[in-house]
Scaffold this motif. Structure first.
Motif, mmCIF file in Angstrom:
data_model
loop_
_atom_site.group_PDB
_atom_site.id
_atom_site.type_symbol
_atom_site.label_atom_id
_atom_site.label_comp_id
_atom_site.label_asym_id
_atom_site.label_seq_id
_atom_site.Cartn_x
_atom_site.Cartn_y
_atom_site.Cartn_z
ATOM 1 N N ALA A 168 -84.640 -5.920 -87.258
ATOM 2 C CA ALA A 168 -85.837 -6.714 -87.006
ATOM 3 C C ALA A 168 -86.616 -6.760 -88.308
ATOM 4 N N TYR A 169 -87.541 -7.710 -88.421
ATOM 5 C CA TYR A 169 -88.240 -7.890 -89.692
ATOM 6 C C TYR A 169 -89.490 -8.741 -89.485
ATOM 7 N N SER A 170 -90.328 -8.744 -90.513
ATOM 8 C CA SER A 170 -91.468 -9.651 -90.567
ATOM 9 C C SER A 170 -91.531 -10.305 -91.937
ATOM 10 N N VAL A 171 -91.050 -11.528 -92.010
ATOM 11 C CA VAL A 171 -91.244 -12.399 -93.173
ATOM 12 C C VAL A 171 -91.401 -13.815 -92.636
ATOM 13 N N PHE A 172 -91.965 -14.698 -93.454
ATOM 14 C CA PHE A 172 -92.125 -16.085 -93.032
ATOM 15 C C PHE A 172 -90.770 -16.738 -92.772
ATOM 16 N N GLY A 173 -90.768 -17.668 -91.805
ATOM 17 C CA GLY A 173 -89.582 -18.480 -91.575
ATOM 18 C C GLY A 173 -88.644 -17.975 -90.505
ATOM 19 N N SER A 174 -89.172 -17.295 -89.474
ATOM 20 C CA SER A 174 -88.302 -16.712 -88.444
ATOM 21 C C SER A 174 -87.958 -17.684 -87.314
ATOM 22 N N TYR A 175 -88.647 -18.830 -87.230
ATOM 23 C CA TYR A 175 -88.319 -19.813 -86.188
ATOM 24 C C TYR A 175 -87.101 -20.626 -86.628
ATOM 25 N N ALA A 176 -85.979 -19.983 -86.795
ATOM 26 C CA ALA A 176 -84.802 -20.640 -87.346
ATOM 27 C C ALA A 176 -83.553 -19.842 -87.006
ATOM 28 N N GLU A 177 -82.402 -20.515 -87.135
ATOM 29 C CA GLU A 177 -81.131 -19.816 -86.918
ATOM 30 C C GLU A 177 -80.932 -18.692 -87.921
ATOM 31 N N TYR A 178 -81.319 -18.942 -89.176
ATOM 32 C CA TYR A 178 -81.099 -17.966 -90.248
ATOM 33 C C TYR A 178 -82.373 -17.799 -91.058
ATOM 34 N N LEU A 188 -86.362 -4.898 -93.938
ATOM 35 C CA LEU A 188 -85.550 -4.748 -92.732
ATOM 36 C C LEU A 188 -85.868 -3.459 -91.988
ATOM 37 N N LEU A 189 -85.880 -3.552 -90.674
ATOM 38 C CA LEU A 189 -86.022 -2.378 -89.819
ATOM 39 C C LEU A 189 -84.745 -2.228 -89.007
ATOM 40 N N PRO A 190 -83.993 -1.161 -89.193
ATOM 41 C CA PRO A 190 -82.801 -0.951 -88.377
ATOM 42 C C PRO A 190 -83.202 -0.701 -86.930
ATOM 43 N N VAL A 191 -82.504 -1.352 -86.014
ATOM 44 C CA VAL A 191 -82.851 -1.265 -84.597
ATOM 45 C C VAL A 191 -81.892 -0.311 -83.892
ATOM 46 N N PRO A 192 -82.405 0.753 -83.263
ATOM 47 C CA PRO A 192 -81.529 1.668 -82.530
ATOM 48 C C PRO A 192 -80.770 0.949 -81.413
ATOM 49 N N THR A 215 -97.665 -1.709 -97.063
ATOM 50 C CA THR A 215 -97.536 -2.075 -98.474
ATOM 51 C C THR A 215 -96.341 -1.421 -99.162
ATOM 52 N N THR A 216 -95.810 -0.374 -98.563
ATOM 53 C CA THR A 216 -94.635 0.288 -99.131
ATOM 54 C C THR A 216 -93.550 0.388 -98.071
ATOM 55 N N ARG A 217 -92.329 0.540 -98.527
ATOM 56 C CA ARG A 217 -91.201 0.740 -97.619
ATOM 57 C C ARG A 217 -91.429 1.982 -96.758
ATOM 58 N N GLU A 218 -91.974 3.021 -97.355
ATOM 59 C CA GLU A 218 -92.203 4.280 -96.632
ATOM 60 C C GLU A 218 -93.188 4.071 -95.483
ATOM 61 N N GLU A 219 -94.246 3.321 -95.732
ATOM 62 C CA GLU A 219 -95.243 3.086 -94.684
ATOM 63 C C GLU A 219 -94.658 2.231 -93.566
ATOM 64 N N LEU A 220 -93.907 1.198 -93.932
ATOM 65 C CA LEU A 220 -93.264 0.342 -92.946
ATOM 66 C C LEU A 220 -92.349 1.144 -92.038
ATOM 67 N N VAL A 221 -91.502 1.978 -92.641
ATOM 68 C CA VAL A 221 -90.530 2.755 -91.870
ATOM 69 C C VAL A 221 -91.236 3.803 -91.015
#
Length: 336
Positions: free
Chosen positions: A87-97, A105-109, A281-287
């Motif tokens: 799963a993720y949060s970046v612009f442009g998710s209303y699309a096939e790709y 990226l967030l790995p999903v269990p 703001t950092t990968r560590e905080e996101l995770v």
């Protein structure tokens, strides 16, 4: 590829389904995600309407979930593989790709469905920073907070997370969503009349400040989490305890109008207008935030309500549903 695109800002019909939009190229440090779901959030409607400016044209959305379809050398070096559930949060998710930086990226269990994981990314992360960070530790376990609109998506999460943090919670909710709110564990619910066709309640139908003061023995709350905006700003400030904080994070009823800082002097109050990007703001905080959320989901401490799923081909209908205040949880697009 299929995508829901905004070429001119406007109402929900400005979000147009297209079948031949250019597929994003794989760039260094990124992956291509084949989306299975995309989340629909109020911020998407602000972009579509032009309230928050974007360069045109653009693919809508900023929350998605699916499987990795292509991997750059840099992403592969970090251990990301084709087929990974993410799963993720970046612009442009209303699309096939969607092209997504590997760091986002967030790995999903395996134990968490992609629909639920997609729901986590914006609303779940927003609720997490609101209840863990935005209050700047001005509220402590055992103290009161007020959360507006707990029948809706983000604040359903926020109410549950506030309880996990040990706060006592007063929630406001419309009569039509009271059944949802009653399952969240709030210590007190203030049930309001509905505003037909709106995404928020009638905040004049009950004297909320009076009720807050009754519940808190005249002290007020140490924190208000407010995504409603214009209709609740005075209620929120007047409900604060001494040295409490007003967290204004949304505009469901319209943007909060300017007010003089002297308005806060009565109780030496604080105010903040945060946004999610400043709290990941950092990968560590996101995770860290994602790990806590997925952990609570796996343990059953946090429950997610996916209220409605629209096919991407009905993109405008998804926005209309959200803006009409019909949702009782997360609203998603299913992307085939």
């Amino acid at each position: 590829m299929k995508a829901a695109v905004v070429r001119e800002t406007g109402d929900a019909d400005a979000l147009v389904y297209e079948t031949d939009y250019a597929t994003p190229a794989l760039e260094p440090g990124k992956v291509i995600v084949k989306n299975e779901y995309a989340g629909i959030n109020f911020i998407d409607t602000y972009h579509r309407s032009g309230l928050y400016a974007r360069d045109l044209p653009f693919v809508g959305g900023q929350e998605g979930g699916g499987t990795v379809a292509a991997v750059s050398d840099e992403a592969a070096a970090e251990g990301i593989q084709v087929g990974d559930r993410v799963a993720y949060s970046v612009f442009g998710s209303y699309a096939e790709y969607t092209a997504v930086p590997a760091a986002k990226l967030l790995p999903v269990p395996e134990s968490v469905g992609l629909d639920v994981a997609t729901s986590c990314v914006v609303q779940g992360m927003t609720a997490h920073y609101l209840t863990s960070s935005a209050h700047a530790d001005l509220i402590k376990p055992g103290e009161w907070c007020l959360i507006h609109g707990v029948g809706g998506g983000t604040c359903q999460w926020a109410a549950q997370m506030a309880k996990i943090r040990g706060f006592k919670v007063i929630g406001t909710v419309s009569k039509g969503k009271a059944d949802i709110a009653e399952k969240l564990g709030c210590d007190e619910l203030i049930v309001l009349d509905e505003v037909p066709g709106a995404s928020y309640e009638d905040y004049e139908s009950v004297d909320i400040v009076k009720r807050v003061m009754e519940v808190t023995d005249g002290q007020g709350v140490k924190c208000v989490i407010d995504g409603i905006g214009k209709s609740t700003v005075d209620i929120s400030i007047d409900s604060l305890a001494r040295r409490g904080i007003f967290i204004s994070f949304g505009n469901a009823s319209g943007a909060v109008p300017a007010f003089p800082v002297l308005r806060l002097i009565g109780k030496s109050a604080y105010v903040t207008r945060p946004k999610l990007l400043d709290y990941i703001t950092t990968r560590e905080e996101l995770v860290w935030r994602a790990d806590e959320i997925f952990g609570w989901l796996e343990k059953g401490d946090l429950n997610v309500s996916v209220d409605a799923t629209f096919p991407l081909s009905k993109a405008a209908e998804g926005h209309k549903y959200l803006e009409a205040g019909k949702s009782k949880g997360k609203v998603l697009y299913k992307i085939d």
